[in-house]
Every structure is written in structure tokens, then in C-alpha cells.
Design a protein around this motif. Sequence first.
Motif, mmCIF file in Angstrom:
data_model
loop_
_atom_site.group_PDB
_atom_site.id
_atom_site.type_symbol
_atom_site.label_atom_id
_atom_site.label_comp_id
_atom_site.label_asym_id
_atom_site.label_seq_id
_atom_site.Cartn_x
_atom_site.Cartn_y
_atom_site.Cartn_z
ATOM 1 N N THR A 197 0.830 -1.206 0.000
ATOM 2 C CA THR A 197 0.000 0.000 0.000
ATOM 3 C C THR A 197 0.865 1.257 0.000
ATOM 4 N N ALA A 198 2.025 1.194 0.645
ATOM 5 C CA ALA A 198 2.944 2.333 0.613
ATOM 6 C C ALA A 198 3.474 2.558 -0.795
ATOM 7 N N ARG A 199 3.825 1.485 -1.484
ATOM 8 C CA ARG A 199 4.291 1.608 -2.875
ATOM 9 C C ARG A 199 3.188 2.194 -3.751
ATOM 10 N N HIS A 200 1.967 1.720 -3.518
ATOM 11 C CA HIS A 200 0.851 2.183 -4.330
ATOM 12 C C HIS A 200 0.620 3.680 -4.151
ATOM 13 N N ARG A 201 0.724 4.164 -2.929
ATOM 14 C CA ARG A 201 0.548 5.598 -2.690
ATOM 15 C C ARG A 201 1.572 6.410 -3.477
ATOM 16 N N VAL A 202 2.809 5.949 -3.483
ATOM 17 C CA VAL A 202 3.859 6.663 -4.213
ATOM 18 C C VAL A 202 3.554 6.656 -5.713
ATOM 19 N N ALA A 203 3.177 5.499 -6.252
ATOM 20 C CA ALA A 203 2.909 5.395 -7.687
ATOM 21 C C ALA A 203 1.709 6.244 -8.098
ATOM 22 N N ARG A 204 0.682 6.262 -7.270
ATOM 23 C CA ARG A 204 -0.514 7.040 -7.604
ATOM 24 C C ARG A 204 -0.235 8.540 -7.583
ATOM 25 N N ALA A 205 0.795 8.954 -6.867
ATOM 26 C CA ALA A 205 1.127 10.375 -6.786
ATOM 27 C C ALA A 205 1.968 10.851 -7.962
ATOM 28 N N VAL A 206 2.423 9.932 -8.810
ATOM 29 C CA VAL A 206 3.281 10.299 -9.939
ATOM 30 C C VAL A 206 2.479 11.065 -10.989
ATOM 31 N N ASP A 207 3.046 12.150 -11.473
ATOM 32 C CA ASP A 207 2.485 12.836 -12.639
ATOM 33 C C ASP A 207 2.955 12.086 -13.870
ATOM 34 N N THR A 208 2.085 11.272 -14.438
ATOM 35 C CA THR A 208 2.511 10.386 -15.532
ATOM 36 C C THR A 208 2.710 11.126 -16.854
ATOM 37 N N ALA A 209 2.230 12.356 -16.964
ATOM 38 C CA ALA A 209 2.461 13.197 -18.149
ATOM 39 C C ALA A 209 2.356 12.404 -19.450
ATOM 40 N N PRO A 210 1.230 11.736 -19.682
ATOM 41 C CA PRO A 210 1.140 10.884 -20.863
ATOM 42 C C PRO A 210 0.968 11.689 -22.148
ATOM 43 N N ILE A 211 1.487 11.143 -23.228
ATOM 44 C CA ILE A 211 1.264 11.716 -24.549
ATOM 45 C C ILE A 211 0.854 10.591 -25.489
ATOM 46 N N MET A 212 0.096 10.908 -26.508
ATOM 47 C CA MET A 212 -0.302 9.942 -27.518
ATOM 48 C C MET A 212 -0.201 10.584 -28.892
ATOM 49 N N ARG A 213 0.177 9.773 -29.867
ATOM 50 C CA ARG A 213 0.274 10.250 -31.240
ATOM 51 C C ARG A 213 -0.083 9.098 -32.167
ATOM 52 N N PRO A 214 -0.615 9.381 -33.340
ATOM 53 C CA PRO A 214 -0.979 8.304 -34.260
ATOM 54 C C PRO A 214 0.196 7.361 -34.505
ATOM 55 N N SER A 215 -0.090 6.061 -34.480
ATOM 56 C CA SER A 215 0.961 5.054 -34.647
ATOM 57 C C SER A 215 1.099 4.649 -36.109
ATOM 58 N N ALA A 216 2.325 4.388 -36.492
ATOM 59 C CA ALA A 216 2.587 3.868 -37.835
ATOM 60 C C ALA A 216 2.455 2.352 -37.886
ATOM 61 N N ASP A 217 2.255 1.708 -36.733
ATOM 62 C CA ASP A 217 2.122 0.249 -36.707
ATOM 63 C C ASP A 217 0.734 -0.165 -37.194
ATOM 64 N N PRO A 218 0.630 -1.366 -37.762
ATOM 65 C CA PRO A 218 -0.680 -1.837 -38.230
ATOM 66 C C PRO A 218 -1.667 -1.937 -37.079
ATOM 67 N N ALA A 219 -2.874 -1.467 -37.297
ATOM 68 C CA ALA A 219 -3.900 -1.494 -36.257
ATOM 69 C C ALA A 219 -4.796 -2.707 -36.426
#
Length: 316
Positions: free
Chosen positions: A36-58
Motif C-alpha cells: 500500500t505504501a508503494r501504491h501511494r507513491v505510484a498514484r502520486a506520480v504525474d505520468t504526463a502521458p502523450i499519444m500520437r498516431p501510430s505507424a504500426d498496423p492497427a
Amino acid sequence: MTDSQAEADAGYGYSLEELSAVGAPSVPDDFAEFWTARHRVARAVDTAPIMRPSADPAPSGVVLYDIEFTSTDGLRLGGWLSLPADGPVERGLVVGHGYGGRSAPELEVPVDRAAVLFPTARGLPVRGSQPDIPEGGRLHVLHGIESRDHYVHGGCVDDYWCATSALLQLVPESASRIDYLGGSFGGGIGALALPWDDRISAACLMVPSFGNHPLRVTLPCSGSGESVRLTAQERPEVLDVLQYFDAATAAGFITIPTHVGLALADPAVPPPGQFAVYNALAGKRERFLLTAGHMEYPGQVEERQALLDAQRRFLS
């Protein structure tokens, strides 16, 4: 141990009745506190996600994106995100991978109209590679094993928690229901992650690894567990660390509905460890028996389709 030797006795002499009776190790007093201590730390992370169109086959019926997000220790990881090609997102799914990492998203998953995230855990190819973590499973599994605070499997659990945070930020509609799907490495790491994260509604695990380490280190295999077995022979104190990373121990804290595909024979992930995970589950559970895991066998394609159909029914 060679692959051929492992396949020769991939059932390890266990009957189904004996497999169904395999238990979990004793629980460290501070097991839940540690996680639970590890989980608290992970949940506090600013994951700053980005997404962009993939060139891989969908895969059919979806639009595919490349994604990046931040996990604990400031690590930047990657993966893929698929969204329905038309219509709204009705749910989310986080999909773990095996110890080989992943070079592309899976072609088929057991849910529809979902935002499906395929993250790559730290140190594993191709989008989780890190300069200071070995990529091969037999070396990766030993990275940081001297300390429960630095063992790589703890970081990999963090990665899946942070991936879930990234999914929710990228696709807020997925919050209506998020499930987890993972096999082998992803099954074991998933079992370690699930008890502590209330954002996950249900899970499907396949041939889960890392179950009952004290038993695992007595069973030669062709997978990453062989490195752990040989290391434990030389340094038995590593079992003091591994007791905190035991998927069967964690399963005793999993209360969400969980479906588990279990192999009766498996040269890489010995079946007794897999069944230890299933047998320990604390919530609603359902099992699907597979002829084998991590090896080819007649009828494999049809059996894997039946497993996918069972998972779809379970998650519906």
C-alpha cells in the motif's frame, strides 16, 4: 536446464487434484503495508502521458496510437493505445505482457468498445528499455533482488499502476470500468498489482508466474524462474526479498472477480506455481484449464480461442 529437458516433464508429476491443493507461502506481517505504501507513491506520480498516431498496423475496428508515460523513479516508458474506430469508449483495459516484452499490441482482446492500453514494463523491449536494466528475462528477474525496495519487480508493478493513471488521463471515459488482462510475467506482476488498486474492476490472468517462490525454487524450468532457482541455491537470503513479490501471497488479497487460465504442463512457468495463485484468490474466481503453456501442442489454436471466449464472457 535445457528447453527439451523441461518439456519432457512439463507437468512436474502433479495430478490435477494435487495442483488444486497447492497453497501459498506464509504472509509477511508487513506485506500489505509494504504494497500500500508503494501504491501511494505510484498514484502520486504525474505520468504526463502523450499519444500520437501510430505507424504500426492497427487491429481491425480500432485506431492505434503510440503512447509514452512517466512511472516511478522518473522512468519514461512507452506502449500503444487502441480506441474504437467509431463510436464512444465504454470501458478501459490494461494489458500486461510476457517476459519477452512486446513489439506490438495484441491483435485481439476479450472486450469491445474499449480504450485498451498496452504498456511496456521497465527494462523490457521494445518500449520499456532502460540503460541500467538488463532486458533478457533471466537477467532482468535478478535485477535489484538484494533489496525489496529496489527489486525490479516492484518497479514493474509501479509501471502498471502508472499506466492505469495514464489511461485515465488520456481517455477519461475509460473510468466507467477498467479491467486488467495479463499472462505469464504479466499474470504474476498483475497479481501483485491488483489487490491495492481500487480502479480495477475485474481481471483475467493467464499462466501467471511468480507464484509460491519457496516451491518454485525447487522446480527446474526453462523460464526466468531458473535464474532465481540457481541464485537461491547460492544465496538463500534472496527468498527473504522474494516473499514480498510472491503472486500467490498477493492473490490472497485479491477480492475482485478474477479469471485464470492454468496450464497442466508448462516448462517455463511450472504449473504448481500457477495453481498456487489461483487457489489463493480471495474473491470470485473462475479457472480455465489449458493443456499446456509456453510450448506448442495439437489443438492449441482452438484451445486459445476457447480461452478468449471464456474471458469475454467473464468480463461481459
